[in-house]
Scaffold this motif. Sequence first.
Motif, PDB file in Angstrom:
ATOM      1  N   VAL A   1       0.618  -1.241  -0.043  1.00  0.00           N
ATOM      2  CA  VAL A   1       0.070  -0.117   0.017  1.00  0.00           C
ATOM      3  C   VAL A   1       0.781   1.206   0.015  1.00  0.00           C
ATOM      4  CG1 VAL A   1      -1.979  -0.990   1.290  1.00  0.00           C
ATOM      5  CG2 VAL A   1      -0.122   0.019   2.304  1.00  0.00           C
ATOM      6  N   TYR A   2       2.101   1.424   0.087  1.00  0.00           N
ATOM      7  CA  TYR A   2       3.023   2.438   0.237  1.00  0.00           C
ATOM      8  C   TYR A   2       2.744   3.626  -0.803  1.00  0.00           C
ATOM      9  CZ  TYR A   2       6.274   1.418  -3.288  1.00  0.00           C
ATOM     10  OH  TYR A   2       6.958   1.061  -4.706  1.00  0.00           O
ATOM     11  N   ARG A   3       2.486   2.979  -1.998  1.00  0.00           N
ATOM     12  CA  ARG A   3       2.317   4.072  -3.232  1.00  0.00           C
ATOM     13  C   ARG A   3       0.956   4.835  -3.061  1.00  0.00           C
ATOM     14  NH1 ARG A   3       1.992  -0.957  -4.760  1.00  0.00           N
ATOM     15  NH2 ARG A   3       0.427  -1.964  -5.499  1.00  0.00           N
ATOM     16  N   TYR A   4       0.133   4.341  -1.870  1.00  0.00           N
ATOM     17  CA  TYR A   4      -1.266   5.047  -1.851  1.00  0.00           C
ATOM     18  C   TYR A   4      -0.784   6.360  -0.755  1.00  0.00           C
ATOM     19  CZ  TYR A   4      -3.324   1.498  -4.361  1.00  0.00           C
ATOM     20  OH  TYR A   4      -3.537   0.660  -5.354  1.00  0.00           O
ATOM     21  N   ASP A   5       0.224   6.325  -0.205  1.00  0.00           N
ATOM     22  CA  ASP A   5       0.624   7.724   0.557  1.00  0.00           C
ATOM     23  C   ASP A   5       2.264   7.439   0.779  1.00  0.00           C
ATOM     24  OD1 ASP A   5       1.030   9.647   2.500  1.00  0.00           O
ATOM     25  OD2 ASP A   5      -0.591   8.802   3.724  1.00  0.00           O
ATOM     26  N   ILE A   6       2.738   7.831  -0.397  1.00  0.00           N
ATOM     27  CA  ILE A   6       4.525   7.611  -0.255  1.00  0.00           C
ATOM     28  C   ILE A   6       4.978   8.683   0.366  1.00  0.00           C
ATOM     29  CG2 ILE A   6       6.413   8.273  -1.997  1.00  0.00           C
ATOM     30  CD1 ILE A   6       4.556   7.074  -4.358  1.00  0.00           C
ATOM     31  N   ARG A   7       4.219   9.881   0.510  1.00  0.00           N
ATOM     32  CA  ARG A   7       5.042  10.903   1.690  1.00  0.00           C
ATOM     33  C   ARG A   7       5.030  10.353   2.980  1.00  0.00           C
ATOM     34  NH1 ARG A   7       3.263  13.427   5.817  1.00  0.00           N
ATOM     35  NH2 ARG A   7       1.057  12.951   5.481  1.00  0.00           N
ATOM     36  N   LYS A   8       4.069   9.689   3.420  1.00  0.00           N
ATOM     37  CA  LYS A   8       3.937   9.083   4.869  1.00  0.00           C
ATOM     38  C   LYS A   8       5.131   8.038   4.992  1.00  0.00           C
ATOM     39  CE  LYS A   8       0.440   9.267   7.376  1.00  0.00           C
ATOM     40  NZ  LYS A   8      -0.948   8.958   7.944  1.00  0.00           N
ATOM     41  N   PHE A   9       5.107   7.210   3.948  1.00  0.00           N
ATOM     42  CA  PHE A   9       6.071   5.861   4.209  1.00  0.00           C
ATOM     43  C   PHE A   9       7.523   6.508   3.764  1.00  0.00           C
ATOM     44  CE2 PHE A   9       2.065   3.537   3.503  1.00  0.00           C
ATOM     45  CZ  PHE A   9       2.367   2.437   4.334  1.00  0.00           C
ATOM     46  N   SER A  10       7.770   7.467   3.091  1.00  0.00           N
ATOM     47  CA  SER A  10       8.992   7.958   2.863  1.00  0.00           C
ATOM     48  C   SER A  10       9.574   8.802   4.156  1.00  0.00           C
ATOM     49  CB  SER A  10       9.252   8.806   1.557  1.00  0.00           C
ATOM     50  OG  SER A  10       8.322   9.727   1.409  1.00  0.00           O
ATOM     51  N   GLN A  11       8.541   9.414   4.537  1.00  0.00           N
ATOM     52  CA  GLN A  11       8.758  10.188   5.924  1.00  0.00           C
ATOM     53  C   GLN A  11       9.180   9.244   7.195  1.00  0.00           C
ATOM     54  OE1 GLN A  11       6.143  13.806   6.591  1.00  0.00           O
ATOM     55  NE2 GLN A  11       5.653  12.463   8.437  1.00  0.00           N
ATOM     56  N   PHE A  12       8.276   8.033   7.129  1.00  0.00           N
ATOM     57  CA  PHE A  12       8.718   7.361   8.283  1.00  0.00           C
ATOM     58  C   PHE A  12      10.343   6.691   8.118  1.00  0.00           C
ATOM     59  CE2 PHE A  12       9.104   2.395   8.551  1.00  0.00           C
ATOM     60  CZ  PHE A  12       8.981   2.203   9.963  1.00  0.00           C
ATOM     61  N   ALA A  13      10.568   6.442   6.808  1.00  0.00           N
ATOM     62  CA  ALA A  13      11.930   5.908   6.564  1.00  0.00           C
ATOM     63  C   ALA A  13      12.899   6.750   6.940  1.00  0.00           C
ATOM     64  CB  ALA A  13      11.924   5.487   5.003  1.00  0.00           C
ATOM     65  N   ASN A  14      12.578   8.194   6.607  1.00  0.00           N
ATOM     66  CA  ASN A  14      13.604   9.206   6.961  1.00  0.00           C
ATOM     67  C   ASN A  14      13.510   9.405   8.566  1.00  0.00           C
ATOM     68  OD1 ASN A  14      13.542  12.551   7.172  1.00  0.00           O
ATOM     69  ND2 ASN A  14      15.537  11.756   6.040  1.00  0.00           N
ATOM     70  N   ARG A  15      12.707   9.632   9.156  1.00  0.00           N
ATOM     71  CA  ARG A  15      12.574  10.279  10.513  1.00  0.00           C
ATOM     72  C   ARG A  15      12.848   9.069  11.670  1.00  0.00           C
ATOM     73  NH1 ARG A  15       7.347  14.278  10.084  1.00  0.00           N
ATOM     74  NH2 ARG A  15       8.200  15.884   8.868  1.00  0.00           N
TER      75      ARG A  15
END
Length: 176
Positions: free
Chosen positions: A83-97
């Motif tokens: 499902v990550y592609r439906y909220d890439i911002r949130k999943f990439s932010q999780f990875a970063n933060r």
Amino acid sequence: EHIAEGLMTAVKNAGLVALREPDNYEARATLMWASSLSHNGLTGCGTKMLFTVHKLEHDISGLFDVTHGAGLAVLFQAWAKYVYRYDIRKFSQFANRVFGIEMDHEHPEKTALKGIEALKRYFRDLGMPTSMGELGINPSDYEKIADITTDSGQKNLLSYIPLSREDILNIYRLAE
């Protein structure tokens, strides 16, 4: 978002310490405090809580001798990949933060996927299972579990998108 990410970071850091040093009071206190804050509704204030992966896991542990945490360790990363592609911002932010992965602003989906893989490695480092096989679940069991979750395909499971029986089977396959 920052509260949830802070709690995840605290758990990530304290979890490995508590595993290596079982008598480390600070690590255990951090885990207990983070758990209390995570389960009191604070992190979901103002959002609709779906608990998608929990539902997926409950149907597995209802049929198999699987603890909830072990099932979540397997299913969360597979669900996230689905499902990550439906909220890439949130999943990439999780990875970063949470995992400190450098943000690829031109290709945030790469950051998101690196975060999901980092989470899977973290679960492995804790000694948790990361595949359906490690839970003792065979591909021949998937349809039975998906039928329970979807009432034999009659209902979808809410997530970023409604997850059909076929979607759930695909998530199980990603968890192999």
